[in-house]
Design an enzyme around this catalytic site. Structure first.
Site, PDB file in Angstrom:
ATOM      1  N   GLY A 211      37.569  31.272  49.204  1.00  0.00           N
ATOM      2  CA  GLY A 211      37.036  30.494  48.081  1.00  0.00           C
ATOM      3  C   GLY A 211      37.718  30.884  46.786  1.00  0.00           C
ATOM      4  O   GLY A 211      38.761  31.556  46.804  1.00  0.00           O
ATOM      5  N   ASN A 212      37.173  30.443  45.673  1.00  0.00           N
ATOM      6  CA  ASN A 212      37.716  30.856  44.363  1.00  0.00           C
ATOM      7  C   ASN A 212      36.574  30.933  43.357  1.00  0.00           C
ATOM      8  O   ASN A 212      35.431  30.629  43.669  1.00  0.00           O
ATOM      9  CB  ASN A 212      38.834  29.902  43.914  1.00  0.00           C
ATOM     10  CG  ASN A 212      38.327  28.481  43.750  1.00  0.00           C
ATOM     11  OD1 ASN A 212      37.514  28.208  42.877  1.00  0.00           O
ATOM     12  ND2 ASN A 212      38.793  27.572  44.606  1.00  0.00           N
ATOM     13  N   TRP A 213      36.889  31.354  42.154  1.00  0.00           N
ATOM     14  CA  TRP A 213      35.858  31.677  41.154  1.00  0.00           C
ATOM     15  C   TRP A 213      35.346  30.484  40.363  1.00  0.00           C
ATOM     16  O   TRP A 213      34.586  30.663  39.424  1.00  0.00           O
ATOM     17  CB  TRP A 213      36.410  32.711  40.158  1.00  0.00           C
ATOM     18  CG  TRP A 213      36.707  34.034  40.754  1.00  0.00           C
ATOM     19  CD1 TRP A 213      37.943  34.593  40.928  1.00  0.00           C
ATOM     20  CD2 TRP A 213      35.767  34.985  41.264  1.00  0.00           C
ATOM     21  NE1 TRP A 213      37.834  35.823  41.511  1.00  0.00           N
ATOM     22  CE2 TRP A 213      36.503  36.093  41.727  1.00  0.00           C
ATOM     23  CE3 TRP A 213      34.379  35.004  41.378  1.00  0.00           C
ATOM     24  CZ2 TRP A 213      35.899  37.205  42.288  1.00  0.00           C
ATOM     25  CZ3 TRP A 213      33.777  36.110  41.932  1.00  0.00           C
ATOM     26  CH2 TRP A 213      34.524  37.202  42.392  1.00  0.00           C
TER      27      TRP A 213
END
Ligand code: C5P
Length: 403
Positions: A211-213
């Protein structure tokens, strides 16, 4: 409840004027209309009406000093200015108006005025001769030249017993001026936009993902702003903690880039445009393990395969009359990289955030953007709350939307 004021952030500045008692009614009406209110009083204002009355009506403690002498808690005028959608100074005394016009900053009300990026509405209150004095009239003209709006005082009997122009406009009429200020004609009514927001999660096994932020805040703010201006919005969102409440927004939750792609490709052909704000994962694991991958002592490699570039795919099917807006989050060669993306994805314009700018990008409540156009021209904006950045972007969408 007046919907136009719902959830609006309004700072009310109260100065030392007998009309300060009317500020109590004004605050009551604004809070009743759904606005969130913070109040700054000048030291003199406290002689005219008690902080207890005002704080009770405002539902939050009033602010007077730069800091709390008991515990050193700092009242940041910069944060206050950022928080506000509107700064309403009512009543505004001749003294405060004079200081505002001349950049004097000797109390919290004035430092906040100088820092505020939001629009300012000023409701003067004073005796007729003070009001009519050329110095005061000149100061009001100066405030107007700064873009401040003045709620003209009414004529009538003044506290001094004299009759003339100078008494603060009645609270109901000031609320009306505030409502008029916030009222925006539904300039996008009849239009339909697709907005993507949030990250995508690419599953590895039943418990893990890549995933990412991305928090989704920017995309949701854009969806909200488009909806407020009357557009119907299809929001396709990756996993976030945000909810959207506007009745014009229909939200579809997705998890992976592939799911997001499927939804977007279905929705886009029937829209006037799309804003691709999601931080879509560029790669996904090329195989998914149905069971949790066990820990072993040797290295583990996960092969990644590219996801579809949703924006670029929409760019391929984009019709002449449709709009396509992309985002670029860059760490280096920002303008050149975004200009390349604009071309390769067939976008109409691209919104650039640089991770080099403090307060911009992932998970912040603020953002600092530039908009890059097809002809290579760029417009640079200041650091603002994401809600205000969304306004700038939607202003550009309004200008670019093909009727
Ligand atoms: O190429 P890059 O990922 O930096 O481009 C960012 C823009 O493209 C954003 O508007 C993003 O929402 C969109 N994008 C997309 N699908 C991808 C990757 C990016 O829609 N797979």
């Amino acid at each position: 409840m007046s919907s136009v004021l719902k959830d609006k952030h309004i700072i009310i500045g109260i100065t030392g004027s007998i009309a300060a008692y009317k500020a109590a009614i004004l605050i009551r009406l604004l809070v009743k209309s759904g606005a969130e209110v913070k109040v700054i009083m000048t030291p003199m204002a406290k002689q005219f009406i008690t902080p207890l009355t005002i704080a009770t009506l405002a539902k939050s403690p009033i602010l007077v000093d730069f800091y709390n002498p008991e515990n050193g808690d700092w009242n940041s005028h910069v944060d206050l200015g950022m928080w506000a959608d509107l700064y309403l100074i009512a009543p505004a005394s001749a003294n405060t108006i004079g200081k505002m016009a001349n950049g004097i900053a000797d109390n919290l009300l004035l430092t906040t005025y100088l820092s505020a990026k939001c629009p300012v509405l000023v409701a003067p209150a004073m005796d007729l001769d003070m009001y009519a004095h050329p110095a005061n009239l000149k100061n009001l003209e100066t405030l107007k030249s700064y873009g401040n709006r003045i709620v003209e005082p009414a004529s009538g009997e003044l506290a001094s017993g004299l009759i003339g122009k100078g008494r603060m406009e009645e609270p109901e009429n000031i609320v009306k001026a505030v409502e008029d200020f916030f009222f925006q004609p539904a300039e996008l009514s009849g239009k339909h936009f697709l907005v993507t927001a949030g990250p995508t999660f690419e599953p590895i096994d039943p418990v893990r993902f890549i995933g990412n932020w991305s928090s989704g805040k920017m995309g949701y703010a854009i969806a909200e702003e488009l909806a407020k201006r009357g557009a119907k919005v299809s929001l396709v969102s990756g996993p976030t903690n945000i909810s959207s409440t506007h009745p014009n927004i229909t939200k579809t939750d997705v998890v992976s880039a592939e799911e997001m792609y499927q939804k977007c490709i279905d929705i886009y052909p029937n829209t006037h445009g799309a804003v691709m704000c999601a931080a879509v994962a560029d790669y996904r694991p090329d195989s998914y393990s149905n069971v949790k991958i066990k820990r072993k002592s040797n290295d583990l490699s996960i092969n990644l395969t590219p996801n579809k570039d949703i924006a670029a795919e929409l760019g391929k099917i984009k019709k002449q009359e449709q709009l396509l807006v992309g985002f670029a989050l860059e760490t280096n060669d920002e303008v050149q990289n975004s200009a390349k993306k604009l071309q390769s994805k067939n976008l109409d314009f691209i919104v650039l955030n640089s991770l080099r700018d403090k307060g911009a990008g992932f998970n912040h409540d603020t953002n600092k953007i530039s908009i890059i156009f097809k002809d290579g021209k760029a417009e640079h904006f200041d650091l603002k709350s994401k809600a205000n950045v969304a306004k700038d972007i939607v202003d550009q969408i309004v200008r670019s939307t093909k009727s």
